[in-house]
Enzyme design. Sequence first.
Site, PDB file in Angstrom:
ATOM      1  N   GLU A  31       1.051  -1.157   0.053  1.00  0.00           N
ATOM      2  CA  GLU A  31       0.059  -0.094  -0.036  1.00  0.00           C
ATOM      3  C   GLU A  31       0.926   1.057   0.004  1.00  0.00           C
ATOM      4  O   GLU A  31       1.820   1.404   0.976  1.00  0.00           O
ATOM      5  CB  GLU A  31      -0.926  -0.024   1.202  1.00  0.00           C
ATOM      6  CG  GLU A  31      -1.933  -1.046   1.136  1.00  0.00           C
ATOM      7  CD  GLU A  31      -2.559  -1.604   2.660  1.00  0.00           C
ATOM      8  OE1 GLU A  31      -3.403  -2.517   2.688  1.00  0.00           O
ATOM      9  OE2 GLU A  31      -2.154  -0.634   3.426  1.00  0.00           O
ATOM     10  N   SER A  62      -6.181  -3.934   0.226  1.00  0.00           N
ATOM     11  CA  SER A  62      -6.839  -5.350   0.522  1.00  0.00           C
ATOM     12  C   SER A  62      -5.567  -6.381   0.479  1.00  0.00           C
ATOM     13  O   SER A  62      -5.147  -7.220  -0.252  1.00  0.00           O
ATOM     14  CB  SER A  62      -7.280  -5.793  -0.899  1.00  0.00           C
ATOM     15  OG  SER A  62      -6.510  -5.648  -1.764  1.00  0.00           O
ATOM     16  N   GLU A  63      -5.046  -6.749   2.007  1.00  0.00           N
ATOM     17  CA  GLU A  63      -4.018  -7.403   2.334  1.00  0.00           C
ATOM     18  C   GLU A  63      -4.180  -8.991   2.105  1.00  0.00           C
ATOM     19  O   GLU A  63      -3.147  -9.507   1.418  1.00  0.00           O
ATOM     20  CB  GLU A  63      -3.926  -7.485   3.786  1.00  0.00           C
ATOM     21  CG  GLU A  63      -3.060  -6.185   4.211  1.00  0.00           C
ATOM     22  CD  GLU A  63      -4.330  -4.960   4.480  1.00  0.00           C
ATOM     23  OE1 GLU A  63      -3.653  -3.766   4.643  1.00  0.00           O
ATOM     24  OE2 GLU A  63      -5.511  -5.340   4.244  1.00  0.00           O
ATOM     25  N   ALA A  65       2.118  -4.604  11.472  1.00  0.00           N
ATOM     26  CA  ALA A  65       2.088  -6.087  11.912  1.00  0.00           C
ATOM     27  C   ALA A  65       0.917  -6.740  12.155  1.00  0.00           C
ATOM     28  O   ALA A  65       0.599  -7.670  11.802  1.00  0.00           O
ATOM     29  CB  ALA A  65       3.173  -6.245  13.032  1.00  0.00           C
ATOM     30  N   ASP A  66      -0.078  -5.808  12.552  1.00  0.00           N
ATOM     31  CA  ASP A  66      -1.390  -6.419  13.080  1.00  0.00           C
ATOM     32  C   ASP A  66      -2.148  -6.703  11.793  1.00  0.00           C
ATOM     33  O   ASP A  66      -2.918  -7.438  11.869  1.00  0.00           O
ATOM     34  CB  ASP A  66      -2.114  -5.354  13.639  1.00  0.00           C
ATOM     35  CG  ASP A  66      -1.432  -4.402  14.820  1.00  0.00           C
ATOM     36  OD1 ASP A  66      -1.872  -4.900  16.116  1.00  0.00           O
ATOM     37  OD2 ASP A  66      -0.356  -3.934  14.734  1.00  0.00           O
ATOM     38  N   HIS A 120      -2.439  -1.535  15.729  1.00  0.00           N
ATOM     39  CA  HIS A 120      -1.339  -0.991  14.692  1.00  0.00           C
ATOM     40  C   HIS A 120      -0.141  -1.410  15.744  1.00  0.00           C
ATOM     41  O   HIS A 120       1.139  -0.533  15.397  1.00  0.00           O
ATOM     42  CB  HIS A 120      -1.319   0.469  14.359  1.00  0.00           C
ATOM     43  CG  HIS A 120      -2.541   0.656  13.477  1.00  0.00           C
ATOM     44  ND1 HIS A 120      -3.570   0.530  13.725  1.00  0.00           N
ATOM     45  CD2 HIS A 120      -2.195   0.988  12.049  1.00  0.00           C
ATOM     46  CE1 HIS A 120      -4.530   0.768  12.415  1.00  0.00           C
ATOM     47  NE2 HIS A 120      -3.811   0.889  11.658  1.00  0.00           N
TER      48      HIS A 120
END
Length: 722
Positions: free
Chosen positions: A427, A457-458, A483-484, A528
Site C-alpha cells: 500500500e 486489500s491485504e 504487523a497487526d 497497529h
Amino acid sequence: MSTIKNLKPNVSWVQLETTQEDWDDATPELLQNFAVQLHLVRAFEEEVLNLAGQKLINGPAHSSIGQEGGAVGSCVPLTPADQVNGSHRGHHQFLAKVFGYVQPTGFSVDDELSPEVVDVLYRSLAEIAGLKDGYCKGRGGSMHLQWKEAGAMGTNAIVGGAVPFATGFAWADKHAGTDAAAVTYFGDGAANIGSVLEAFNLAAAWKLPTLFFIENNQYAVSTTVEEATGESRLSGRGQGFGIRSWRVDGQDTLAVYLATQQALEHMRAGEGPAIIEADTYRYFHQNGPFPGSAFGYRSKDEEQGWRDRDPIALVEAHLERRGIATREQLDSLAGRIKEVMTEVGSRIVEPDASGRPGKLQIKQSLWPSTDFIDIGIRGEAPEFTGDVKEWGDFAEDELEKRKFVDVVAAVMDRRMETDDSVIVLGEDVHKLSGGSRGATKGLAEKYPGRVLGTPISEAAFTGLGGGIALDGRYYPVIELMYADFLWVAADQLFNQIGKARHMFGGEHDMPLILRIKIGTSTGYGSQHSMDPAGILATSVGWRIIAPSTAIDYVGLLNTAMRTKDPVAVLEHDADLYKTEGLAPKDLDYELPLGKAAVRREGSGVTVISYLSMVKRALDAVEESGIDGEVIDLRWLDRASIDWDTLEASIRKTNRVVIVEQGAQGTSYGAWLADAIQQRLFDWLDAPVARVHGGEASPSISKALEEAANATTADIVAALKAF
C-alpha cells in the site's frame, strides 16, 4: 423533484447457450477429445469413491462426478503455458489440465490409452491415497494436487484460498510479456469469500489475465446458493468489478469450451480478467460415495433431473447423431477406460493383513517413510563461504552514518538494480516519497513497473505475492504497513504461503520477502502496535529476521533473499526507522544464516533479545551492575536459531533472561523459554526469566502505551531478581 437515471455497466454479462449448429461446427477431433476425457475423469472418480467406500482413503474424497463438463470444456482450450489452480473439489480440473500436457494432440475414441496417460491416473490416485508415488509424495492427498510442470499449480483445501495466488500467476505472465493466462476454479460457496472478491478487484484494476471460473454446483455442503446470496447468478458479480462475464450450462461441455475460448481471447488481447459461471451439479454428497439425498438436503427427483442432463451422455448423443462414433465404439471406450482404472486401482492395494476374504488394504510398500514428515518445510540454507564480518571488523572508511529507514530503501534499491526479477508491492509504496515512512524511497521512479502500489486489500496482494513466488519467474517483496495486518491476510500468509512448499511435496521454492512494520510507540493503538515475532515463529514455513542495526539490516536481508523461502523481515518504526547509525557502504554485504551476535560478553546471566530491545538490554545490564552477556538473536524462526551461541553462553552463565517488547499473549519468548529448558535444563540454576509487555494491546494514550510495553526498568528488575 429528483431525477432517476438508469446506469449501465461498463462490461458485458452474457449467457452463452449452444445450438445444434454449434455442435455441427465442432470438429470430430474435438468431440472425441471431449468424450475420452469425460470418461477418464468419471472412471477415475468412481475408483476414488470405490476406495473411499472401503475406507482406504484417509480424509475426505470430494468427487466431481457430474461436474466433468466444466473441467474438460475449460481445460481443452488451454496451452501448456497457461496455469490453473483450484479448490478441494479439484480432481477433474487437475486431470483435464494434465491430460492436455501429456497428450496435447487430444484423444480419439478408438485409441488405447498411452503409458503417459495411465501414469497420470496412477500418480493422481496414489496422491489421493497419500502414497509416496503421488505428485506431492502423498502429502497433498485429495485436496492438494500439484504438477507445476504441467501448469497445474495446486488445488486447495481452504474455500477460496487459492484464488489470490492465480492473480500472481497472471501478473507474472503479463509482466513477462507473454499471452498466457491463469485459470482459478472455485465453487459457489467461495464466491462469498472476501479474499475472492479482493482478487476480483485487484485483477480488474491491474488488467491481469485471470479467468475466475465459478463452478456453481448449487450447494455449499448443504446450503443452497439462494440461501447464501441475494443474487444467485454469481457471474453477475463481474459487473461491479468491471470484469467481463459469461454464464453457461456446465453440463454442456461445448458451451463451456466456447465461453472459455471467448474469455481467453479477451484476456490474451490484454483486456484484463474474465468470469465464467458454469451451472452444474455434484451427484454425490460434499465428500464420500453417498448422494446428497441420503443426508436429507436434496431430493431424489432433483438429483435425477440433473443426471438426465449428464455431460457424457450429451457429448455421446452428438457423436452418434453425426456418425462420428457408434454406440458400440462408445461402450467399448467406457469399458476400456474402466478396465484401466480397475488395474490402476489394483496397483495400490493388497489383501488385508487380517486375511478376511475380499478385505483390502493399501500396499504397505507404498506408504511414504515417516522420516519424510518434516522434510521440505523450507529450502537449504544458502552457502556462506566468506568470513563473518561483524560491526568491529569494518574499517572506518567502509561505513557511513545513515538513517535506518534510508538504509532499508538503499539495500532494496541495490537488490532491484542487480536482479530484474525483484518487485516491490504494498500500500502506497509507489508514492509519498517511499510509502508511509519512506522505506521505498526512489524505487518507483527508478524501476517503473516493478513497484506496485496495491489497493487496501491485504489478502489479495499478499496472495498475489504468493502466486508470484510459486510461479518462480519473479521475486516479490511485500510491504505490510503494520504487523497487526497479519491477521487480515492470515489465510494467505499462514495456510497458503507458509505451507505451500511442504504440502505440495517439499521440492518447489517459495522465494518471498514480507517486510513488516512494527508500530510500537507510535500512538496508533491496539490495532497497529503488535510485535508479530511470536505468531510467525509458531507458524510453519516462515523464516524470520529481526535486524537491530542498519549494518545487520543489510547483511540479514541480503542473505534472506538467497534462501528461496518466505522470509518475514521485522522493522521497528519509531524505535529504529528514525535512528541514525553506521551502515555499510557495501550494500551486497551478507551475514550467515542462523548466526546470532554477542553484543556484550559477560558471565552473570545470559540476556537474549532482538530488534530495538537489544539496546535496552545493553542499557539495563550497565544500569543494574550485573555482568550480563547480551545476545542479539537476529534470526528468530525455529530452523535458524543459533543454538551453538546460546548454549555456549548459558553453560557459562547458568541463568537466562529473555527480553521482548510486545504483549504477553503473542509472546515470542514463551516458546523459546520452553525450548531452552528442554535442551539445557541441566545447565540452568534458575527458571528462565522473561520480560515482556502486558496482557492487553497498547492503547493510544501515551501513558498507557508506555505502560503496556516492556521497558529498560523492567529488564533491570528481572536481572536483579536472580
